[in-house]
Design an enzyme around this catalytic site. Structure first.
Site, PDB file in Angstrom:
ATOM      1  N   ASP A 112      27.374  36.384  62.225  1.00 30.75           N
ATOM      2  CA  ASP A 112      28.581  35.450  62.567  1.00 30.75           C
ATOM      3  C   ASP A 112      28.489  34.191  62.399  1.00 30.75           C
ATOM      4  O   ASP A 112      27.309  33.689  61.768  1.00 30.75           O
ATOM      5  CB  ASP A 112      28.573  35.699  64.162  1.00 30.75           C
ATOM      6  CG  ASP A 112      30.003  35.165  64.830  1.00 30.75           C
ATOM      7  OD1 ASP A 112      30.652  34.657  64.136  1.00 30.75           O
ATOM      8  OD2 ASP A 112      30.390  35.494  66.027  1.00 30.75           O
TER       9      ASP A 112
HETATM   10  C1  NOJ Z   1      33.072  33.324  65.301  1.00 28.52           C
HETATM   11  C2  NOJ Z   1      33.477  34.422  66.181  1.00 28.52           C
HETATM   12  O1  NOJ Z   1      32.350  34.623  67.236  1.00 28.52           O
HETATM   13  C3  NOJ Z   1      33.871  35.494  65.400  1.00 28.52           C
HETATM   14  O2  NOJ Z   1      34.197  36.561  66.326  1.00 28.52           O
HETATM   15  C4  NOJ Z   1      34.641  35.174  64.427  1.00 28.52           C
HETATM   16  O3  NOJ Z   1      35.004  36.198  63.621  1.00 28.52           O
HETATM   17  C5  NOJ Z   1      34.242  34.137  63.540  1.00 28.52           C
HETATM   18  N1  NOJ Z   1      33.838  32.954  64.315  1.00 28.52           N
HETATM   19  C6  NOJ Z   1      34.837  33.811  62.289  1.00 28.52           C
HETATM   20  O4  NOJ Z   1      35.973  32.970  62.636  1.00 28.52           O
END
Ligand code: NOJ
Length: 713
Positions: free
Chosen positions: A252
């Site tokens: 993430d």
């Molecule tokens: C953080 C989020 O937790 C995740 O769900 C998302 O896909 C990513 N950022 C990319 O934006």
């Protein structure tokens, strides 16, 4: 040449720097050096780069880098691209895999037309705590429902061949346990015993893997002391080992370097080593891999095989998407095409859950004047919900617009009542009350704005924000009948709303076509058919509250009284309950009303003795006993009555939507295999233990026809 051979050939030609480059995902269009970096093969993927910019970067990668390896463009296409569907929790309320598959297909089609190859969806985190803002992005509290719908979303995004320019790669996230954040505070610590992890939190991910999910995302949370992004147990042992997942794992956003803040890595170098060793193949946003993997390799601290394995997985997805043959793949789908909007309208219709109705709904066609009130009656942006990046407020059809079109503007009086959902003022309430007085019926659109749910948007209170309850109280005091439509990203504590309103329809954040869908339901063009994918508590003090709980040694009696604090304890008799509130939810999992009534009868089990390894059929008759055509969602639950470990009081094992005309009956049938009754025992072996089981077929997690059977060896 097959994909694996092509990868072998590429790997043989790649330098360590080029390999590490593939493992880097850059957010946005980067900085001045980005173009040079792409030419050097220093980036494998971008997120949030679209259209012409994406095409320009792709040209650099394909035509000007040494090996011409195409870039992979990812984006959060969570519940639609330009055509925004209901938030995933709303879609889950449809209990309709076909519908969510279609929503994902359309999202993929529109996104792929803009140059997106890869979405970071579906989110299949089990959420038992509605304070957690990200409950909006998932399928709710139940592993079976989340597994069915998560798999359907994967199929919708990906189709049967990722080379199809109408499809994009899916990413099941956030692996794993993220939804169990303590206190519902986003990013918070999670403690999940392995048995619970395997029985509740992992199954939706496994279902997505079985459905062919190309990628998974490692989560932010610390799971049992080990950050999910450095968790070799969940990533290497379970995902890549037991499930033989051959796709790629992306971290993430910054979750690799956040292992430093977790206190599990001394610096970026150690964080990079830990993540790769654990099984993360690509780093999102932060650049610890880019900064350190090459020197870790040179020092012999990181085996080349691990890098090669990660790069193989990345190249595999690029090859499966056909990017080497068609790096500029696009389709010519038109955003907001009429059939996309129609599907979004249908999805929003099926997502709405009718929680209360004293007969006010549906409104008669002869209804006179209607007051349309509330901060969410005419806000095209807020109805889209969280994670609607590419959705536009101006594309939305609001409830006010749809009702005005359906009823004629002369019959509609509009008064927002509040400046916005969180407004604490009472300045606009008198005008709303005046509109109500002039009307025959009041339709109040209340709830949460889009910014109250989603990432980092947890709440400690789950009631209507601002002075919305005062607005509702004032409307109810006029004596006019009031139907409340709640838009929200989570289950709210709606008891005070249900007390004041004649009818309550929970529409979640319904998306672009929310207005027409809600109007269809309010006016009886269609009957509500949504069911709660998450328990609705009476008060936030009951949270976490979920239907598939354990029984305890002193289970609360169904009719256990709620005693006011300060009265003698005696009536409570030391049950697992509260002194000051009913222990039961306001509305249980699976609950939802419609404009008709249904009865269940003639429960039949094909056998009362089920041999291990075999299946039985459970059948029941569902009859529409009311006066409207409507859909019932028949649900099958089981309970393992005696086992080596305590088992939940109920577990969902099947559901079926049946649409019936008044007076019509249908037989619903469920197959139940002994594997469906399995759980992880103390040795963490997945077993079905012989013995007695109870089952229910009914309308929600509370009632139903009951039967019993025995599993025998
Ligand atoms: C953080 C989020 O937790 C995740 O769900 C998302 O896909 C990513 N950022 C990319 O934006």
């Amino acid at each position: 040449m097959g994909i694996e051979e092509r990868i072998d050939q590429l790997l043989a030609r790649m330098t360590p720097a080029e390999k590490v480059g593939q493992m880097r995902q850059i957010a946005g269009s980067g900085d001045d050096d980005t173009e040079a970096l792409i030419r050097q093969g220093g980036a494998g993927s971008f997120l949030n780069v679209l259209g012409e910019q994406a095409a320009a970067y792709q040209r650099l990668a394909v035509e000007e880098s040494r090996l011409g390896i195409p870039l992979l463009f990812g984006r959060d296409v969570i519940h639609g691209f330009r055509t925004i569907f209901p938030i995933p929790l709303g879609q889950a309320a449809s209990f309709d895999p076909g519908l969510v598959r279609e929503a994902a297909r359309i999202a993929a089609r529109e996104a792929a037309a803009a140059g997106v190859h890869w979405t970071f969806a579906p989110m299949v985190d089990i959420a038992r705590d509605p304070r957690w803002g990200r409950i909006a992005e998932g399928c709710g509290e139940d592993p079976y429902l989340a597994a069915c719908l998560g798999a359907a979303m994967v199929q919708g995004f990906q189709g049967s061949d990722l080379r199809d320019p109408e499809r994009i790669a899916a990413c099941a996230k956030h692996y794993v346990g993220y939804g169990a954040a303590e206190g519902g505070r986003d990013y918070n610590t999670t403690y999940i015993p392995e048995g619970l992890l395997r029985d509740v939190y992992l199954p939706p991910f496994e279902a997505c893997v079985r459905a062919g999910a190309a990628t998974l995302m490692s989560a932010f949370n610390n799971l049992n002391g080990v950050p999910a992004t450095g968790n070799a147990f969940t990533l290497r042992k379970v995902l890549k080992g037991e499930w033989a997942f051959d796709g790629l794992v992306v971290s993430d956003w910054n979750s690799v370097i956040e292992m430093i803040a977790h206190g599990c890595a001394a610096d970026e170098r150690e964080a990079a080593l830990c993540a790769v060793a654990a099984g993360v193949d690509m780093e999102m946003t932060s650049a610890a891999f880019a900064g350190h993997l090459e020197s870790l390799l040179a020092e012999g601290r990181l085996p080349l095989e691990l890098i090669d394995e990660a790069v193989r997985r990345i190249l595999r997805i690029k090859l499966r998407l056909g990017l080497f043959d068609d790096p500029y793949r696009r389709n010519t789908a038109v955003p907001l095409a009429p059939e996309h909007l129609e599907a979004a309208r249908q999805a929003a219709r099926e997502s709405c859950v009718l929680l209360k109705n004293d007969g006010l709904l549906p409104l008669a066609s002869t209804v006179g004047r209607v007051a349309v009130v509330g901060p969410l009656a005419n806000d095209g942006g807020e109805q889209l919900g969280c994670w609607a990046f590419d959705g536009r407020a101006e594309d939305s059809v609001t409830p006010l617009a749809a009702l005005s079109a359906a009823l004629g503007e002369e019959r509609v009086r509009y008064a927002p009542g509040l400046d916005d959902c969180r407004s604490c003022g009472e300045r606009l309430i008198p005008a709303a009350v005046a509109a109500a007085r002039e009307a025959d019926v009041v339709l109040a659109f209340l709830g949460e704005d889009a910014g109250l749910s989603g990432e980092a948007h947890s709440r400690a209170f789950l009631d209507l924000p601002g002075t919305q309850q005062q607005l509702l109280d004032a409307l109810a005091a006029t004596g006019r009948p009031v139907a409340v439509v709640v838009m929200a990203g989570r289950p709210l504590t709606l008891e005070p709303v249900a007390e004041k309103a004649n009818a309550v329809l929970l529409a979640w954040h319904p998306g672009t076509m929310g207005g027409p869908a809600i109007a269809d339901l309010l006016l009886g063009v269609a009957s509500p058919s949504g069911r709660l994918p998450a328990t609705m508590p009476r008060t936030v003090g009951q949270v976490p509250l979920y239907y598939n709980r354990m029984n305890t040694g002193r289970p609360p009696r169904g009719d256990a009284p709620c005693v006011t604090t300060g009265t003698p304890l005696d009536p409570v008799r030391h049950y697992a309950t509260y002194l000051d509130v009913d222990h039961r939810p306001l509305f249980p999992f699976g609950y939802g009303l419609t404009y008709s009534t249904f009865t269940y009868s003639d429960l039949e089990l094909s056998t009362r003795e089920l041999k291990l390894g075999e299946a039985l059929t459970v059948a029941a008759t569902v009859t529409n006993t009311g006066r409207a055509r409507a859909t019932e969602v028949a649900q099958l639950y089981v309970r393992d009555l005696v086992a080596s470990l305590a088992r939940p009081v109920r577990e969902l094992k099947g559901f079926q939507r049946v649409e019936l005309a008044p007076g019509e009956a249908a037989r619903v049938r469920f197959a139940l295999h002994t594997d469906d009754l399995s759980f992880h025992n103390a040795e963490m072996r997945r077993v079905t233990e012989p013995g007695r089981f109870q089952l229910w077929v009914g309308p929600d997690a509370r009632g139903g026809l009951q039967g019993q059977f025995e599993v025998v060896e």
